[in-house]
Design a protein around this motif. Structure first.
Motif, PDB file in Angstrom:
ATOM      1  N   TYR A   1       0.837  -1.205   0.000  1.00 48.48           N
ATOM      2  CA  TYR A   1       0.000   0.000   0.000  1.00 48.48           C
ATOM      3  C   TYR A   1       0.866   1.246   0.000  1.00 48.48           C
ATOM      4  CZ  TYR A   1       0.689   0.285   5.126  1.00 48.48           C
ATOM      5  OH  TYR A   1       1.221   0.366   6.378  1.00 48.48           O
ATOM      6  N   ASN A   2       0.274   2.353  -0.401  1.00 52.46           N
ATOM      7  CA  ASN A   2       0.926   3.649  -0.395  1.00 52.46           C
ATOM      8  C   ASN A   2       0.915   4.171   1.040  1.00 52.46           C
ATOM      9  OD1 ASN A   2       0.834   6.691  -0.461  1.00 52.46           O
ATOM     10  ND2 ASN A   2       1.398   6.240  -2.570  1.00 52.46           N
ATOM     11  N   GLN A   3       2.030   4.717   1.490  1.00 50.01           N
ATOM     12  CA  GLN A   3       2.137   5.167   2.882  1.00 50.01           C
ATOM     13  C   GLN A   3       1.157   6.293   3.205  1.00 50.01           C
ATOM     14  OE1 GLN A   3       3.873   3.946   5.338  1.00 50.01           O
ATOM     15  NE2 GLN A   3       5.120   2.487   4.231  1.00 50.01           N
ATOM     16  N   THR A   4       0.870   7.142   2.249  1.00 46.68           N
ATOM     17  CA  THR A   4      -0.002   8.290   2.505  1.00 46.68           C
ATOM     18  C   THR A   4      -1.460   7.883   2.634  1.00 46.68           C
ATOM     19  OG1 THR A   4       1.507   9.632   1.191  1.00 46.68           O
ATOM     20  CG2 THR A   4      -0.652  10.572   1.663  1.00 46.68           C
ATOM     21  N   TYR A   5      -1.928   6.959   1.795  1.00 44.28           N
ATOM     22  CA  TYR A   5      -3.344   6.643   1.730  1.00 44.28           C
ATOM     23  C   TYR A   5      -3.726   5.326   2.407  1.00 44.28           C
ATOM     24  CZ  TYR A   5      -3.321  10.398  -1.629  1.00 44.28           C
ATOM     25  OH  TYR A   5      -3.168  11.613  -2.229  1.00 44.28           O
ATOM     26  N   GLY A   6      -2.779   4.466   2.690  1.00 41.57           N
ATOM     27  CA  GLY A   6      -3.089   3.185   3.304  1.00 41.57           C
ATOM     28  C   GLY A   6      -3.716   2.182   2.341  1.00 41.57           C
TER      29      GLY A   6
ATOM     30  N   ASP B   1       7.839  -1.552  -6.983  1.00 42.55           N
ATOM     31  CA  ASP B   1       6.474  -1.986  -6.655  1.00 42.55           C
ATOM     32  C   ASP B   1       6.185  -1.895  -5.165  1.00 42.55           C
ATOM     33  OD1 ASP B   1       5.607  -2.471  -9.188  1.00 42.55           O
ATOM     34  OD2 ASP B   1       6.013  -4.630  -9.133  1.00 42.55           O
ATOM     35  N   GLN B   2       7.202  -1.843  -4.340  1.00 43.77           N
ATOM     36  CA  GLN B   2       7.003  -1.811  -2.896  1.00 43.77           C
ATOM     37  C   GLN B   2       6.571  -0.441  -2.389  1.00 43.77           C
ATOM     38  OE1 GLN B   2      10.804  -3.288  -1.599  1.00 43.77           O
ATOM     39  NE2 GLN B   2      10.111  -5.409  -1.700  1.00 43.77           N
ATOM     40  N   PHE B   3       6.501   0.563  -3.257  1.00 43.04           N
ATOM     41  CA  PHE B   3       6.059   1.888  -2.847  1.00 43.04           C
ATOM     42  C   PHE B   3       4.547   2.058  -2.940  1.00 43.04           C
ATOM     43  CE2 PHE B   3      10.507   2.728  -4.084  1.00 43.04           C
ATOM     44  CZ  PHE B   3      10.960   3.170  -2.856  1.00 43.04           C
ATOM     45  N   GLY B   4       3.852   1.118  -3.548  1.00 44.17           N
ATOM     46  CA  GLY B   4       2.395   1.159  -3.583  1.00 44.17           C
ATOM     47  C   GLY B   4       1.790   1.938  -4.738  1.00 44.17           C
ATOM     48  N   TYR B   5       2.568   2.289  -5.753  1.00 39.87           N
ATOM     49  CA  TYR B   5       2.061   2.979  -6.935  1.00 39.87           C
ATOM     50  C   TYR B   5       1.958   1.973  -8.079  1.00 39.87           C
ATOM     51  CZ  TYR B   5       3.098   7.373  -4.604  1.00 39.87           C
ATOM     52  OH  TYR B   5       3.121   8.416  -3.716  1.00 39.87           O
ATOM     53  N   TYR B   6       0.773   1.913  -8.726  1.00 41.02           N
ATOM     54  CA  TYR B   6       0.544   0.944  -9.806  1.00 41.02           C
ATOM     55  C   TYR B   6      -0.101   1.656 -10.981  1.00 41.02           C
ATOM     56  CZ  TYR B   6       1.468  -2.151  -5.958  1.00 41.02           C
ATOM     57  OH  TYR B   6       2.055  -2.768  -4.893  1.00 41.02           O
ATOM     58  N   TYR B   7       0.371   1.370 -12.187  1.00 42.42           N
ATOM     59  CA  TYR B   7      -0.094   2.045 -13.402  1.00 42.42           C
ATOM     60  C   TYR B   7      -1.405   1.458 -13.902  1.00 42.42           C
ATOM     61  CZ  TYR B   7       4.546   4.052 -13.565  1.00 42.42           C
ATOM     62  OH  TYR B   7       5.691   4.732 -13.263  1.00 42.42           O
ATOM     63  N   ILE B   8      -2.326   2.354 -14.250  1.00 42.73           N
ATOM     64  CA  ILE B   8      -3.626   2.007 -14.804  1.00 42.73           C
ATOM     65  C   ILE B   8      -3.861   2.932 -16.004  1.00 42.73           C
ATOM     66  CG2 ILE B   8      -6.099   1.860 -14.348  1.00 42.73           C
ATOM     67  CD1 ILE B   8      -4.469   0.033 -12.596  1.00 42.73           C
ATOM     68  N   ARG B   9      -4.331   2.388 -17.107  1.00 39.31           N
ATOM     69  CA  ARG B   9      -4.615   3.231 -18.273  1.00 39.31           C
ATOM     70  C   ARG B   9      -5.933   3.972 -18.085  1.00 39.31           C
ATOM     71  NH1 ARG B   9      -5.250   0.484 -23.079  1.00 39.31           N
ATOM     72  NH2 ARG B   9      -5.614  -1.449 -21.999  1.00 39.31           N
TER      73      ARG B   9
ATOM     74  N   PHE C   1      -2.875  -5.313   2.898  1.00 42.67           N
ATOM     75  CA  PHE C   1      -1.664  -5.024   2.137  1.00 42.67           C
ATOM     76  C   PHE C   1      -0.492  -4.812   3.079  1.00 42.67           C
ATOM     77  CE2 PHE C   1      -5.208  -3.428  -0.413  1.00 42.67           C
ATOM     78  CZ  PHE C   1      -5.026  -4.191  -1.551  1.00 42.67           C
ATOM     79  N   ARG C   2       0.704  -5.015   2.562  1.00 42.54           N
ATOM     80  CA  ARG C   2       1.915  -4.829   3.354  1.00 42.54           C
ATOM     81  C   ARG C   2       2.402  -3.397   3.217  1.00 42.54           C
ATOM     82  NH1 ARG C   2       3.315 -10.024   0.515  1.00 42.54           N
ATOM     83  NH2 ARG C   2       3.952  -8.569  -1.076  1.00 42.54           N
ATOM     84  N   PRO C   3       3.064  -2.860   4.255  1.00 40.92           N
ATOM     85  CA  PRO C   3       3.644  -1.520   4.142  1.00 40.92           C
ATOM     86  C   PRO C   3       4.945  -1.556   3.357  1.00 40.92           C
ATOM     87  CG  PRO C   3       4.137  -2.436   6.284  1.00 40.92           C
ATOM     88  CD  PRO C   3       3.226  -3.419   5.590  1.00 40.92           C
ATOM     89  N   THR C   4       5.426  -0.385   2.974  1.00 40.79           N
ATOM     90  CA  THR C   4       6.721  -0.297   2.314  1.00 40.79           C
ATOM     91  C   THR C   4       7.797  -0.714   3.305  1.00 40.79           C
ATOM     92  OG1 THR C   4       5.941   1.516   0.940  1.00 40.79           O
ATOM     93  CG2 THR C   4       8.315   1.257   1.124  1.00 40.79           C
ATOM     94  N   PRO C   5       8.672  -1.635   2.917  1.00 42.85           N
ATOM     95  CA  PRO C   5       9.720  -2.069   3.853  1.00 42.85           C
ATOM     96  C   PRO C   5      10.652  -0.923   4.229  1.00 42.85           C
ATOM     97  CG  PRO C   5       9.624  -3.514   1.933  1.00 42.85           C
ATOM     98  CD  PRO C   5       8.739  -2.361   1.658  1.00 42.85           C
ATOM     99  N   ALA C   6      11.340  -1.091   5.339  1.00 45.32           N
ATOM    100  CA  ALA C   6      12.295  -0.063   5.775  1.00 45.32           C
ATOM    101  C   ALA C   6      13.407   0.109   4.742  1.00 45.32           C
ATOM    102  CB  ALA C   6      12.880  -0.449   7.127  1.00 45.32           C
ATOM    103  N   TRP C   7      13.788  -0.978   4.073  1.00 43.88           N
ATOM    104  CA  TRP C   7      14.789  -0.926   3.016  1.00 43.88           C
ATOM    105  C   TRP C   7      14.157  -1.487   1.745  1.00 43.88           C
ATOM    106  CZ3 TRP C   7      18.773   1.867   4.407  1.00 43.88           C
ATOM    107  CH2 TRP C   7      19.110   1.918   5.739  1.00 43.88           C
ATOM    108  N   PRO C   8      13.406  -0.662   0.993  1.00 39.44           N
ATOM    109  CA  PRO C   8      12.741  -1.182  -0.215  1.00 39.44           C
ATOM    110  C   PRO C   8      13.771  -1.625  -1.251  1.00 39.44           C
ATOM    111  CG  PRO C   8      12.485   1.195  -0.078  1.00 39.44           C
ATOM    112  CD  PRO C   8      13.148   0.758   1.183  1.00 39.44           C
ATOM    113  N   SER C   9      13.437  -2.692  -1.948  1.00 41.68           N
ATOM    114  CA  SER C   9      14.345  -3.207  -2.962  1.00 41.68           C
ATOM    115  C   SER C   9      13.726  -3.203  -4.354  1.00 41.68           C
ATOM    116  CB  SER C   9      14.752  -4.635  -2.600  1.00 41.68           C
ATOM    117  OG  SER C   9      13.621  -5.466  -2.578  1.00 41.68           O
ATOM    118  N   HIS C  10      12.516  -2.685  -4.483  1.00 40.84           N
ATOM    119  CA  HIS C  10      11.823  -2.723  -5.771  1.00 40.84           C
ATOM    120  C   HIS C  10      10.819  -1.578  -5.808  1.00 40.84           C
ATOM    121  CE1 HIS C  10       9.636  -4.430  -9.200  1.00 40.84           C
ATOM    122  NE2 HIS C  10      10.735  -5.133  -9.401  1.00 40.84           N
TER     123      HIS C  10
END
Length: 124
Positions: free
Chosen positions: A49-54, A113-121, A102-111
């Motif tokens: 999930y995105n940290q701002t919106y949950g 996709d872990q920031f919670g932003y996903y592309y939609i047309r 959903f899982r939160p962004t890890p303390a040490w993100p490695s990808h």
């Protein structure tokens, strides 16, 4: 004889160009059908999930965008994927699922996709 060969070459060229445009149109509809089937079977978001919106955040891109790039910290882990999902004009309201799924962004993100932003047309 020379005129006959020239005429046959012209007919062959016209038939080849006509065949290419017809197959390109067929591939386009096949691609659209494949994207539709993919979108019906899989969610538009990932497991973070995105940290701002949950909730996962949908980043709306133009309908002409077809590929997305995911970056990863590591050797050779950057990938490109097609964007299958497209919002309709009657998309559901807020949220993708119940809070806590959903899982939160890890303390040490490695990808990315872990920031919670996903592309939609976009639907237009």
């Amino acid at each position: 004889m020379r005129k006959l060969l020239l005429l046959l070459a012209a007919v062959a060229a016209v038939s080849v160009t006509t065949g290419e445009s017809a197959s390109a149109e067929g591939r386009k509809s096949l691609t659209q059908r494949w994207a539709h089937n993919f979108a019906m079977d899989r969610p538009w978001h990932g497991g973070y999930y995105n940290q701002t919106y949950g909730q996962p955040m949908a980043v709306v891109v133009p309908p002409t965008a077809h590929m997305r790039t995911n970056y990863s910290w590591g050797v050779g882990q950057n990938t490109m994927y097609p964007i299958h999902h497209q919002f309709g004009r009657s998309a559901p309201g807020t949220g993708a699922a119940a809070p806590g799924t959903f899982r939160p962004t890890p303390a040490w993100p490695s990808h990315t996709d872990q920031f919670g932003y996903y592309y939609i047309r976009a639907p237009w």
